[in-house]
Scaffold this active site. Structure first.
Site, mmCIF file in Angstrom:
data_model
loop_
_atom_site.group_PDB
_atom_site.id
_atom_site.type_symbol
_atom_site.label_atom_id
_atom_site.label_comp_id
_atom_site.label_asym_id
_atom_site.label_seq_id
_atom_site.Cartn_x
_atom_site.Cartn_y
_atom_site.Cartn_z
ATOM 1 N N ASP A 194 0.998 -1.477 -0.443
ATOM 2 C CA ASP A 194 -0.270 0.223 -0.086
ATOM 3 C C ASP A 194 1.216 0.924 0.616
ATOM 4 O OD1 ASP A 194 -2.593 1.669 0.438
ATOM 5 O OD2 ASP A 194 -2.243 1.902 2.273
ATOM 6 N N ASP A 385 -2.297 -0.429 6.325
ATOM 7 C CA ASP A 385 -1.937 -0.460 7.261
ATOM 8 C C ASP A 385 -3.564 0.617 7.233
ATOM 9 O OD1 ASP A 385 -1.723 1.780 5.762
ATOM 10 O OD2 ASP A 385 -1.411 3.428 7.088
ATOM 11 N N ASP A 389 -7.669 -1.634 3.954
ATOM 12 C CA ASP A 389 -6.492 -2.968 3.370
ATOM 13 C C ASP A 389 -6.627 -3.946 3.941
ATOM 14 O OD1 ASP A 389 -4.665 -1.310 1.819
ATOM 15 O OD2 ASP A 389 -3.823 -0.311 3.928
#
Length: 491
Positions: A194, A385, A389
């Site tokens: 990410d 995080d 996600d």
């Protein structure tokens, strides 16, 4: 410990409640999670993050219960107590890891079970033969065959190495929360990152405000802060910080749309804050052009059109270039998936040398991307995080959640990166590979020892006391080989 101008009272930690102000003297352990409201000091968080260097903390900074206040007294406002603290969450994650058993351990246990069954049959057959050849020697040869064999070495070969590796990784700041994580991490062929809060620190701030209507900058900041008042996302924190301490306007029907933005009602009109397509959907306006650069654009609009654009910037997390270089050296493919705009995603990918980068990715899109990789045989590790996600972390074969991320992401992670940088994760890939090497060595040794020791015992060449010594040395060799992982980490 007294604090100038205030009255203090000593109370047990169990009596602390959210909102209490606590004076923490230099040299004392911080009793709960919270935020500093007075004073400045340095905090030793090595117990939780593996960072050996004390971290500077001042007014407004969060501190974690269980860390050590090193330099000067501070005043802490308690935000989490008891089972809600980060230390308690880590303890629960460790308990989850210890309750599960990785596939490689279960395989070794099955082999040991079959080995013991075969050994008993073999020992009985040997005793029967010796009863016919020389009955006086049958009993001690039977005992020697049973004792010299070492099924315990087979059973210890894998868990000993995994236990040592788990301790090594936890010490460095990478917490293993599911037992299969180390084994799977060593077999990873594809790592997916990410962007915000993962490859970058998530410590964002507003670089510029670009008005697109008649709304003043102060009012735009206040509206954005009101819409993001309950969010923990790095963008939300940056927008609230930019607004300062101004009174927030009243909003109602506040709703967050994962991966898109937030919307609410204000003075009879619908406000939206987030991605351009999400904001423009409220009014049907054309999507705006986004200038090139590393800044992340966040749009504010209503049911009549766009109002303002906030440009936010972030910094790359320490150790990211080294981690990516190590992955490339191992032949591991790297992908960046982000819900951010194409320009900042492309700029970050170019800076870090990531060839495969995708912007405007929804949580569902990220998950579908990983499913496609897995369908082609990839073993995927995912780093994330945020709340958005969590589905992707659950989809990957092994997932690493950032310790600074949301509780939901940490709950889905097979590993939690507690340290601020990527150094611990870089070490994690190396340690996982070394652990599998040690496991294979242990299994080979255990099989080789048994194949070499049992036949001489069957022929009566090994006495029971020699068998006992051999069996003990075999188990000791397996454990000592596993402990080499600690010495390797110390180098």
């Amino acid at each position: 410990t007294a604090w100038p101008g205030t009255a203090t009272e000593a109370v047990p930690v169990v009596r602390l409640i959210v909102g209490d102000h606590v004076v923490v003297a230099a040299g004392e352990v911080i009793p709960a999670d919270g935020r500093l409201v007075d004073g400045r000091s340095e905090v030793d968080e090595s117990l939780l993050t593996g960072e050996s260097k004390p971290q500077a903390r001042g007014v407004g900074d969060r501190v974690v219960g269980g860390s050590l206040n090193m330099v000067s007294p501070v005043v802490l406002e308690v935000e989490q107590v008891g089972d809600a603290t980060r230390l308690a969450a880590i303890r629960r994650l460790i308990g989850r890891a210890s309750a599960s058993r990785p596939d490689v351990v279960q395989f070794a246990d099955r082999i040991a079970l079959h080995f013991v069954s075969a050994l008993i049959v073999l020992a009985c057959a040997t005793a029967a033969v010796w009863l016919w050849i020389e009955p006086a020697r049958a009993l001690w040869i039977f005992v020697s065959v049973l004792v010299v064999s070492c099924p315990c070495a087979l059973s210890l070969a894998t868990p000993a190495a995994l236990t040592v590796a788990t301790g090594v990784l936890s010490k460095s700041g990478l917490l293993v929360t599911r037992a299969h994580a180390i084994e799977t991490l060593a077999r990873v062929t594809h790592v997916v990152f990410d962007k915000t809060g993962t490859l970058t620190t998530g410590d964002m701030h507003v670089q510029a405000l670009v008005p697109l209507g008649t709304l003043s900058a102060a009012d735009a900041h206040a509206l954005a802060a009101a819409l993001e008042q309950h969010s923990t996302h790095p963008i939300a924190r940056a927008l609230r910080q930019a607004a300062g301490d101004v009174p927030l306007p009243e909003v109602s029907a506040l709703e967050a749309v994962t991966g898109q933005g937030v919307q609410a009602l204000h003075q009879g009109r619908t406000l939206r804050l987030g991605r351009a397509d999400f904001v423009c959907a409220a009014s049907g306006c054309a999507l705006p052009d986004v200038p090139d650069g590393t800044a992340t654009p966040v749009w504010l609009g209503d049911d009549e059109g766009l109002i303002v654009r906030f440009d936010l910037i972030d910094t790359v997390r320490s150790g990211a270039p080294e981690l990516l270089a190590r992955l490339r050296d191992r032949g591991i493919a790297v992908t960046l998936l982000s819900g951010d705009a194409p320009a900042p995603v492309a700029a970050l990918a170019n800076e870090l040398g990531i060839a495969d980068a995708h912007a405007r990715m929804s949580p569902e899109g990220k998950r579908a991307f990983i499913e496609a990789l897995q369908a082609n045989g990839a073993v995927v590790a995912m780093l994330g995080d945020g709340v958005n996600d969590a589905p992707v972390l659950a989809q990957a074969q092994v997932s690493v959640a950032m310790g600074s991320g949301t509780e939901l992401a940490r709950a889905q992670g097979d590993m939690v990166l507690l340290s601020a940088g990527f150094a611990a994760l870089t070490r994690g890939f190396d340690t996982a590979q070394a652990t599998l090497t040690v496991v294979r060595q242990n299994l080979r040794w255990a099989f080789a020892y048994n194949m070499l020791a049992i036949p001489p015992a069957m022929f009566g060449w090994i006495t029971p006391w020699m068998a006992g010594v051999g069996m003990s040395l075999s188990s000791l060799a397996v454990v000592l080989n596993a402990l080499r992982l600690q010495r390797r980490d110390a180098k």
